[in-house]
Design a protein around this motif. Structure first.
Motif, PDB file in Angstrom:
ATOM      1  N   ASN A 188       4.783  11.720 -15.938  1.00  0.00           N
ATOM      2  CA  ASN A 188       4.098  11.712 -14.644  1.00  0.00           C
ATOM      3  C   ASN A 188       2.655  11.225 -14.770  1.00  0.00           C
ATOM      4  N   MET A 189       2.024  11.538 -15.898  1.00  0.00           N
ATOM      5  CA  MET A 189       0.662  11.026 -16.120  1.00  0.00           C
ATOM      6  C   MET A 189       0.689   9.496 -16.173  1.00  0.00           C
ATOM      7  N   ILE A 190       1.688   8.957 -16.848  1.00  0.00           N
ATOM      8  CA  ILE A 190       1.807   7.493 -16.934  1.00  0.00           C
ATOM      9  C   ILE A 190       1.911   6.891 -15.531  1.00  0.00           C
ATOM     10  N   ASP A 191       2.675   7.539 -14.667  1.00  0.00           N
ATOM     11  CA  ASP A 191       2.846   7.008 -13.310  1.00  0.00           C
ATOM     12  C   ASP A 191       1.623   7.230 -12.423  1.00  0.00           C
ATOM     13  N   LEU A 192       0.899   8.305 -12.707  1.00  0.00           N
ATOM     14  CA  LEU A 192      -0.259   8.619 -11.872  1.00  0.00           C
ATOM     15  C   LEU A 192      -1.468   7.752 -12.223  1.00  0.00           C
ATOM     16  N   ILE A 193      -1.573   7.398 -13.494  1.00  0.00           N
ATOM     17  CA  ILE A 193      -2.726   6.616 -13.938  1.00  0.00           C
ATOM     18  C   ILE A 193      -2.528   5.145 -13.575  1.00  0.00           C
ATOM     19  N   ASN A 194      -3.544   4.551 -12.990  1.00  0.00           N
ATOM     20  CA  ASN A 194      -3.495   3.113 -12.724  1.00  0.00           C
ATOM     21  C   ASN A 194      -3.865   2.403 -14.021  1.00  0.00           C
ATOM     22  N   GLN A 195      -2.852   1.896 -14.704  1.00  0.00           N
ATOM     23  CA  GLN A 195      -3.106   1.326 -16.030  1.00  0.00           C
ATOM     24  C   GLN A 195      -3.694  -0.076 -15.958  1.00  0.00           C
ATOM     25  N   THR A 196      -3.823  -0.633 -14.760  1.00  0.00           N
ATOM     26  CA  THR A 196      -4.341  -1.993 -14.680  1.00  0.00           C
ATOM     27  C   THR A 196      -5.859  -2.019 -14.800  1.00  0.00           C
ATOM     28  N   VAL A 197      -6.517  -0.958 -14.336  1.00  0.00           N
ATOM     29  CA  VAL A 197      -7.988  -0.965 -14.244  1.00  0.00           C
ATOM     30  C   VAL A 197      -8.437   0.443 -13.852  1.00  0.00           C
ATOM     31  N   GLY A 198      -9.716   0.767 -14.057  1.00  0.00           N
ATOM     32  CA  GLY A 198     -10.229   2.049 -13.595  1.00  0.00           C
ATOM     33  C   GLY A 198     -10.075   2.168 -12.089  1.00  0.00           C
ATOM     34  N   ASP A 199      -9.635   3.329 -11.611  1.00  0.00           N
ATOM     35  CA  ASP A 199      -9.288   3.502 -10.200  1.00  0.00           C
ATOM     36  C   ASP A 199      -9.751   4.892  -9.771  1.00  0.00           C
ATOM     37  N   LEU A 208       0.834  -1.196   0.000  1.00  0.00           N
ATOM     38  CA  LEU A 208       0.000   0.000   0.000  1.00  0.00           C
ATOM     39  C   LEU A 208       0.871   1.249   0.000  1.00  0.00           C
ATOM     40  N   GLU A 209       1.954   1.189   0.760  1.00  0.00           N
ATOM     41  CA  GLU A 209       2.877   2.322   0.800  1.00  0.00           C
ATOM     42  C   GLU A 209       3.434   2.600  -0.598  1.00  0.00           C
ATOM     43  N   GLY A 210       3.784   1.530  -1.304  1.00  0.00           N
ATOM     44  CA  GLY A 210       4.296   1.651  -2.670  1.00  0.00           C
ATOM     45  C   GLY A 210       3.282   2.339  -3.584  1.00  0.00           C
ATOM     46  N   TYR A 211       2.023   1.958  -3.416  1.00  0.00           N
ATOM     47  CA  TYR A 211       0.939   2.561  -4.213  1.00  0.00           C
ATOM     48  C   TYR A 211       0.807   4.054  -3.878  1.00  0.00           C
ATOM     49  N   TYR A 212       0.746   4.357  -2.582  1.00  0.00           N
ATOM     50  CA  TYR A 212       0.576   5.758  -2.180  1.00  0.00           C
ATOM     51  C   TYR A 212       1.753   6.609  -2.648  1.00  0.00           C
ATOM     52  N   GLU A 213       2.951   6.058  -2.501  1.00  0.00           N
ATOM     53  CA  GLU A 213       4.135   6.834  -2.873  1.00  0.00           C
ATOM     54  C   GLU A 213       4.201   7.069  -4.377  1.00  0.00           C
ATOM     55  N   LYS A 214       3.918   6.032  -5.140  1.00  0.00           N
ATOM     56  CA  LYS A 214       3.994   6.178  -6.600  1.00  0.00           C
ATOM     57  C   LYS A 214       3.019   7.252  -7.094  1.00  0.00           C
ATOM     58  N   LEU A 215       1.775   7.155  -6.631  1.00  0.00           N
ATOM     59  CA  LEU A 215       0.766   8.105  -7.107  1.00  0.00           C
ATOM     60  C   LEU A 215       1.033   9.518  -6.594  1.00  0.00           C
ATOM     61  N   SER A 216       1.371   9.634  -5.311  1.00  0.00           N
ATOM     62  CA  SER A 216       1.507  10.988  -4.778  1.00  0.00           C
ATOM     63  C   SER A 216       2.754  11.680  -5.319  1.00  0.00           C
ATOM     64  N   LYS A 217       3.778  10.912  -5.614  1.00  0.00           N
ATOM     65  CA  LYS A 217       4.990  11.510  -6.192  1.00  0.00           C
ATOM     66  C   LYS A 217       4.666  12.079  -7.587  1.00  0.00           C
ATOM     67  N   ALA A 218       4.014  11.273  -8.403  1.00  0.00           N
ATOM     68  CA  ALA A 218       3.667  11.729  -9.757  1.00  0.00           C
ATOM     69  C   ALA A 218       2.738  12.946  -9.683  1.00  0.00           C
ATOM     70  N   LEU A 221      -8.383   6.660   1.399  1.00  0.00           N
ATOM     71  CA  LEU A 221      -8.038   8.074   1.203  1.00  0.00           C
ATOM     72  C   LEU A 221      -7.487   8.668   2.489  1.00  0.00           C
ATOM     73  N   SER A 222      -8.029   8.263   3.634  1.00  0.00           N
ATOM     74  CA  SER A 222      -7.474   8.819   4.880  1.00  0.00           C
ATOM     75  C   SER A 222      -6.049   8.333   5.079  1.00  0.00           C
ATOM     76  N   GLU A 223      -5.790   7.072   4.727  1.00  0.00           N
ATOM     77  CA  GLU A 223      -4.406   6.592   4.832  1.00  0.00           C
ATOM     78  C   GLU A 223      -3.476   7.388   3.926  1.00  0.00           C
ATOM     79  N   MET A 224      -4.012   7.777   2.769  1.00  0.00           N
ATOM     80  CA  MET A 224      -3.179   8.409   1.749  1.00  0.00           C
ATOM     81  C   MET A 224      -2.966   9.900   1.990  1.00  0.00           C
ATOM     82  N   GLU A 225      -3.844  10.502   2.817  1.00  0.00           N
ATOM     83  CA  GLU A 225      -3.832  11.958   2.950  1.00  0.00           C
ATOM     84  C   GLU A 225      -2.474  12.535   3.323  1.00  0.00           C
ATOM     85  N   SER A 226      -1.746  11.821   4.171  1.00  0.00           N
ATOM     86  CA  SER A 226      -0.463  12.370   4.614  1.00  0.00           C
ATOM     87  C   SER A 226       0.576  12.388   3.493  1.00  0.00           C
ATOM     88  N   TYR A 227       0.311  11.667   2.407  1.00  0.00           N
ATOM     89  CA  TYR A 227       1.242  11.655   1.272  1.00  0.00           C
ATOM     90  C   TYR A 227       0.978  12.818   0.310  1.00  0.00           C
TER      91      TYR A 227
END
Ligand SMILES: CC(=O)N[C@H]1[C@@H](OP(=O)(O)O)O[C@H](CO)[C@@H](O)[C@@H]1O
Ligand SMILES: [Mg+2]
Length: 542
Positions: free
Chosen positions: A408-419, A180-190, A221-227
């Motif tokens: 950054n758009m490529i990294d922000l978009i979850n290309q596996t499925v709608g998210d 989950l941390e990996g997910y939050y970091e990837k999206l919030s960084k992009a 989303l609450s978990e992610m807010e701090s990122y």
């Protein structure tokens, strides 16, 4: 396979006699109390699938936007796609096998699908916040274990997060870290990189109200807010602490009823959005100063993203092929805008994310959305490599900067499925970068008034369709009748198809005014009722 163990464990998850379930548009879904055996058996199936493709497979326990009492299961293939259609039949056979047939059906699947027993099996599991989900995911684990599979239980996650984990694992971390941390970091960084370049907008533009459908989206989303960077001011409503999941709220409710969810107080011109129960759909909306409600659905999301990506692709000066994929439910105005004004090719496919995803894979940049708010963008491997290279090495400043935004758009978009989480950040970034208000976004085109109805019939299989579900082939005479009805209205279109998730026929109509769309939908529903074996009382006018 240890037949004794299989018998013993299967007896702990007995199939109610006579119950048959169909693999629907996105998996099995019904009342939670009928699903214990299905979960156990999907655990078995995931092990077989994992051995067949020598990859980790995902199982998500959720019934998405449906009532809290329901539940369901979605299987996730190696790169985060939905289960390959060729396996849906195996899933159905396993789910419906009588106790005594189970062993034989498994053996048959192993033969037909060339399952290699010597390979290890690995399954990732996730679940939504329904009260029944925890126990049902235990049944999945029993199924995996009895066939000797390894599993990792992610517990409470959104459906797209589980898809992400599976893809990360099977790409050996190339797609990201499978946590989950990996997910939050990837999206919030992009996201942070993207909005760095946005013109500073007023304080009021930074607020976003989110209706979380009383589901998993609120937790995550609450978990992610701090990122998140401090520019983002999100406010969570329907967080599941008080009300029932999906009850009078969530993306499906807002889209179907075209009205705001309960539990979210909306002031004029405030930007709001709704997730669905497993956070794989999102719609936006606002109320204008006269109190009028404006829905911004999946079609308008696809349009905003397409406008943005098209500009960037033009800037980087590459001939990358971009297209938009829709279903027959896409509003006619959106198709027209995309084709005629934006000049992007549009393709129409059958309802269901797997069909959209599959078609979008044909392009360098494939944008796909269902009108109901499920969608994402796919970049081909070649396009991604090119963009990353330009972002690093391009000498021309403007081109390089555009490539960086795309990267950054490529990294922000979850290309596996709608998210919903990822889509929301994509939209927020685009609005910020383009300096657009929600009203300006809404004004890109005007939706044609439309109406979605359902009719109950004795057997919904009597309706067979063609042309991406836009024309009915059977029963005879139905399509001719629809064609004749459509001719009586301006800017009109209508089609009917059997639902893949409910025991109903869906009717869609659009026309120049709401009254006309309603009237046309009603007339078509009467035609369905009379020609396709309607059940109960005839449909009443809206
Ligand atoms: C008109 C409509 O919204 N149909 C939905 C609904 O499918 P039906 O086959 O129409 O029941 O559920 C699907 C799964 O969630 C979703 O993909 C699809 O868009
Ligand atoms: Mg969903």
């Amino acid at each position: 396979m240890d037949s004794e163990a299989l018998k013993k464990y299967s007896a702990l998850h007995p199939k109610p006699a006579g119950l048959t379930l169909q693999y629907g548009t996105a998996g099995f879904r019904t009342k939670a109390e009928q699903l214990d055996h299905v979960m156990f058996r999907m655990g078995l199936l995931a092990v077989l699938r994992s051995k067949a493709v020598v990859s980790t497979i995902g199982i998500m326990v959720t019934a998405s936007h449906n009532p809290e009492e329901d539940n369901g299961v979605k299987l996730v293939d190696p790169l985060g796609e939905m289960l390959h259609p060729s396996w849906e039949e195996y899933a159905t056979q396993l789910a419906n096998a009588e106790e005594g047939e189970l062993q034989r059906i498994i053996t048959e699947i192993c033969q037909k699908a060339a399952v290699n027993h010597h390979k290890d099996a690995s399954v990732f599991i996730g679940r939504d916040t329904r009260p029944s989900s925890e126990k049902l995911s235990q049944s999945v684990i029993d199924g995996i274990s009895v066939l000797g599979g390894q599993y990792h239980d992610y517990g409470l996650v959104t459906t797209p997060q589980l898809h992400y984990m599976v893809c990360c694992r099977n790409t050996q971390g190339q797609y990201g870290k499978a946590t989950l941390e990996g997910y939050y970091e990837k999206l919030s960084k992009a996201f942070t990189e993207l909005i760095k370049q946005s013109p500073s907008s007023g304080e009021s533009q930074r607020h976003l109200k989110i209706d979380c459908a009383n589901g998993i989206g609120a937790l995550k989303l609450s978990e992610m807010e701090s990122y998140f960077p401090e520019e983002v001011l999100i406010h969570l409503y329907n967080d599941g602490t008080k009300e029932k999941l999906n009850h009078l709220c969530g993306a499906d409710f807002v889209k179907v009823h075209q009205k705001p969810p309960r539990g979210l107080d909306m002031k004029p011109n405030e930007r709001c959005c709704s997730f669905d129960g497993d956070a794989d759909r999102i719609v936006y909306y606002y109320k204008d100063t006269t109190g009028h409600f404006h829905l911004i659905d999946g079609d308008k999301i696809a349009t905003l993203i397409s406008i943005f990506l098209k500009e960037l692709l033009a800037k980087v000066g590459q001939t990358l092929k971009m297209a938009v994929v829709q279903t027959a439910y896409a509003n006619g105005s959106s198709t027209r805008y995309l084709e005629e004004t934006l000049k992007v090719p549009v393709h129409c496919v059958k309802t269901g994310v797997k069909h959209l995803h599959h078609k979008a894979q044909e392009f360098d940049v494939g944008v796909y959305f269902e009108a109901n708010g499920h969608g994402t963008v796919l970049f081909s491997k070649a396009a991604e490599t090119k963009i990353r290279q330009l972002a690093k090495e391009e000498k021309d400043d403007e081109k390089r900067e555009a490539a960086k935004v795309l990267e950054n758009m490529i990294d922000l978009i979850n290309q596996t499925v709608g998210d919903a989480v990822s889509d929301m950040l994509v939209i927020e970034a685009i609005l910020a970068l383009k300096g657009l208000t929600v009203q300006q976004w809404d004004a890109i085109y005007t939706d044609l008034p439309n109406r979605l109805l359902k009719v109950q019939v004795a057997d919904r299989r009597v309706i067979d369709t063609t042309d991406a579900e836009r024309r009915a082939v059977t029963p005879s005479g139905l399509q001719e009748k629809i064609d004749a009805l459509v001719k009586n209205y301006k800017l009109s279109r209508a089609f009917v198809r059997p639902s893949g998730t409910e025991d109903v026929i869906r009717i869609y109509a659009e026309a120049d005014t709401q009254e006309n769309a309603d009237a046309l939908a009603h007339e078509v529903s009467l035609a369905v009722y009379h020609l396709a074996g309607g059940k109960g009382a005839p449909p009443q006018p809206i």
